[in-house]
Design an enzyme around this catalytic site. Structure first.
Site, PDB file in Angstrom:
ATOM      1  N   GLU A 329       0.821  -1.201   0.000  1.00  0.00           N
ATOM      2  CA  GLU A 329       0.000   0.000   0.000  1.00  0.00           C
ATOM      3  C   GLU A 329       0.859   1.257   0.000  1.00  0.00           C
ATOM      4  OE1 GLU A 329      -3.879  -1.526   2.532  1.00  0.00           O
ATOM      5  OE2 GLU A 329      -2.265  -0.524   3.608  1.00  0.00           O
ATOM      6  N   CYS A 330       0.598   2.174  -0.910  1.00  0.00           N
ATOM      7  CA  CYS A 330       1.214   3.490  -0.947  1.00  0.00           C
ATOM      8  C   CYS A 330       2.745   3.382  -0.867  1.00  0.00           C
ATOM      9  CB  CYS A 330       0.635   4.375   0.153  1.00  0.00           C
ATOM     10  SG  CYS A 330       0.840   6.145  -0.178  1.00  0.00           S
ATOM     11  N   GLY A 331       3.356   3.759   0.259  1.00  0.00           N
ATOM     12  CA  GLY A 331       4.806   3.649   0.374  1.00  0.00           C
ATOM     13  C   GLY A 331       5.302   2.234   0.170  1.00  0.00           C
ATOM     14  N   SER A 419      -1.123  -0.838  -4.672  1.00  0.00           N
ATOM     15  CA  SER A 419      -1.864   0.379  -5.003  1.00  0.00           C
ATOM     16  C   SER A 419      -1.493   1.478  -4.033  1.00  0.00           C
ATOM     17  CB  SER A 419      -3.378   0.116  -4.925  1.00  0.00           C
ATOM     18  OG  SER A 419      -4.115   1.302  -5.147  1.00  0.00           O
TER      19      SER A 419
END
Length: 438
Positions: A329-331, A419
Site C-alpha cells: 500500500e502506498c509507500g 496500489s
C-alpha cells in the site's frame, strides 16, 4: 453517498464525551486532544480517543497520550455501523471518550459535524486566536449556529498571547456559550511536522514531555470539566469468520512503514492470522511466513538504507515468484518499483518487482476516500500521497471515488496486489482474508 441506516436503539451506555473540532486545519486540535487525553490519563481516568477521518499520524500521538489504542471514526470509509459499535464498546469501558475532528468542523461529506450530530457528542471548538481579538466571538458564534441541531458545547482559545488577550477573547464569546479557557502560545512544546502531517510519534523523542507541558496548561483552563454523559446505543462487534487460522503474515513496521490502522491489525487477528512484524530499515530479514503486508509510510526518507537491502528485495521477489500473497500500500507499493526519486532528486534503487519509478512531488497528488471492487470483493480505503508513478505496467483495475470518478490504479502480479490505496480491512474482512490466502 448514502450513509448506513441507524441501528435499532438498545440499552444505552452512558459516558462523558467530547468531539474536539476547529474552523480549519492547523488550529491545534491534535495538540489539545493529546493534552486532554494525557491530563485525564495521568489522573487515573480511563480514556478512549478516536480520530475523525482516515489519519494515521495523529492517532500515534493520542495512543501515547491515552495509553490505549486509537481507532478512526469516518462515516465514509469506515461506515456508521463501524463507528457505532466502536463508540459503544468504548463507552462501556472508559471514563472519558474524546473524538478529534478532521479539518474544519463542517468540511467534507460526511464531516466532523455529522459524527457529532449522529451520535450526540458535544462539540468543543479549538480556535487559533493568535491573530484575532473580538472576531474570535464571531467565529465561535458561526460554528455554533451554522447548523441547527448540532450539539455545540463551547470554545477553547489556542495560542493566546497574554492573560489580557485571553480576557478580551472571553468577553467576545456569546453569553450562552461555554468558555473552556485559553492556552498560551508555546513554540518550544509544539509538535513538529513534515509534508504528510505531524512526525510519527516514535520520531519525537521528547513527545511525552511536550504532552505533559500542554496538559499542565490545559489543567489551568477548567477544560477538564466535561458536559453531561452521552448515551451511546449498545451495539455489538460484527462477527468475523476465522478464515486465516494457521496463516502467518509478515508486516513491515518501522519509521519507513508505519501507516497501520489498529482496526486492520485487529481484523487480521480476528480472522485467525498470526502477525509477525519486521523492520526493513533495521536490516531484519523477511520472516518465514505465508503472506506479506508492506503498508504505507516514508520509504523515500530512508532511501539510502532501503536501497542497501538487496537481500530483502531478493527474498521478496522470490516470495512473490513462488505465488505467495503480498499486499503493498502506498509507500509499500512505491518500494516495489525499480526506483524512488526523492524531493531532492536523489534516485534510490528499490525492489524491482514492478517496472518503473515513483517520484516525490512538491504538493499532494491525491486525497480522498475510495472503494475498490477487487476480484476478492469490494473494500473501502483512503488515498493521500505526495508522489506519482511512471510505469508501463497496465493496472488490473482502478478504484472509484464517491463522486463516481476514477480513483487509484491497482496492480497485480501473481498474488501481489499493489496500489496507493490504504485499505480499511473491517469494511470487508472476507475479501481481506482472500487477499492474504494461498
Amino acid at each position: 453517498m448514502e450513509l448506513d441506516r441507524p441501528q435499532v436503539r438498545q440499552a444505552a451506555r452512558r459516558c462523558p464525551a467530547l468531539l474536539i473540532a476547529a474552523p480549519a486545519s492547523g488550529q491545534g486540535k491534535t495538540t489539545v486532544v493529546a493534552a486532554m487525553a494525557r491530563m485525564f490519563a495521568r489522573a487515573g481516568r480511563r480514556v478512549r480517543v478516536f480520530k475523525g477521518g482516515p489519519d494515521f499520524l495523529d492517532p500515534q500521538i493520542h495512543t501515547l497520550a491515552s495509553d490505549a489504542p486509537v481507532y478512526n471514526l469516518d462515516l465514509g470509509m469506515c461506515g456508521e455501523a463501524d463507528a457505532r459499535w466502536r463508540l459503544s464498546e468504548a463507552a462501556a469501558e472508559a471514563d472519558v471518550v474524546i473524538v478529534e475532528g478532521v479539518m474544519g468542523l463542517f468540511d467534507g461529506q460526511p464531516s466532523s459535524a455529522d459524527i457529532a450530530e449522529r451520535f450526540g457528542i458535544p462539540v468543543m471548538a479549538v480556535i487559533d486566536a493568535s491573530a484575532m481579538a473580538q472576531t474570535f466571538g464571531a467565529v465561535a458564534h458561526g460554528l455554533a449556529s451554522y447548523r441547527l441541531g448540532l450539539p455545540f458545547s463551547g470554545v477553547l482559545a489556542n495560542r493566546v498571547g497574554s492573560p489580557g488577550h485571553a480576557a478580551m477573547l472571553r468577553e467576545a464569546v456569546p453569553a450562552d456559550m461555554r468558555w473552556y479557557g485559553a492556552i498560551t502560545r508555546d513554540a518550544e512544546a509544539a509538535l513538529p511536522e513534515r509534508h504528510l502531517g505531524l512526525l510519527q510519534a516514535a520520531e519525537i523523542p521528547d513527545l511525552l514531555a511536550r504532552l505533559d507541558r500542554f496538559a499542565d496548561a490545559l489543567e489551568q483552563t477548567g477544560a477538564g470539566v466535561l458536559p453531561e454523559p452521552v448515551a451511546f446505543a449498545a451495539a455489538q462487534k460484527p462477527f468475523v469468520p476465522r478464515l486465516l487460522t494457521g496463516r502467518r503474515i509478515a508486516i513491515a513496521r518501522d519509521a519507513a512503514y508505519g501507516f497501520l490502522y489498529p482496526a486492520n491489525l485487529d481484523t487480521l487477528r480476528d480472522l485467525g492470522a498470526e502477525l509477525v512484524f519486521f523492520s526493513p530499515i533495521a536490516g531484519e530479514a523477511l520472516p518465514d511466513v505465508d503472506a506479506v503486508w508492506l503498508p504505507g509510510g516514508y520509504p523515500e526518507l530512508h532511501g539510502a538504507r532501503l536501497a542497501a537491502r538487496d537481500d530483502l528485495w531478493q527474498e521478496l521477489r522470490a516470495f512473490i515468484d513462488r505465488g505467495h500473497p503480498v499486499l503493498a500500500e502506498c509507500g509499500g507499493m512505491m518500494s516495489l518499483f525499480d526506483t524512488i526519486v526523492d524531493k531532492q532528486g536523489q534516485v534510490h534503487r528499490f525492489a524491482g518487482v514492478l517496472p518503473g519509478r515513483a517520484l516525490l512531488q512538491p504538493r499532494f497528488v491525491a486525497l480522498g476516500t475510495e472503494w475498490v471492487d477487487l476480484p476478492e470483493g469490494t473494500v473501502s480505503g483512503h488515498t493521500y500521497h505526495h508522489s506519482r508513478t511512471e510505469t508501463d505496467m497496465p493496472p488490473l483495475l482502478c478504484a472509484r471515488r464517491a463522486d463516481g470518478r476514477q480513483g487509484e490504479a491497482v496492480y497485480r502480479r501473481g498474488r501481489l496486489t499493489a496500489s496507493y490505496l490504504h485499505l480499511y480491512f473491517p469494511s470487508n474482512p472476507e475479501a481481506v482474508a482472500a487477499l492474504f490466502s494461498a
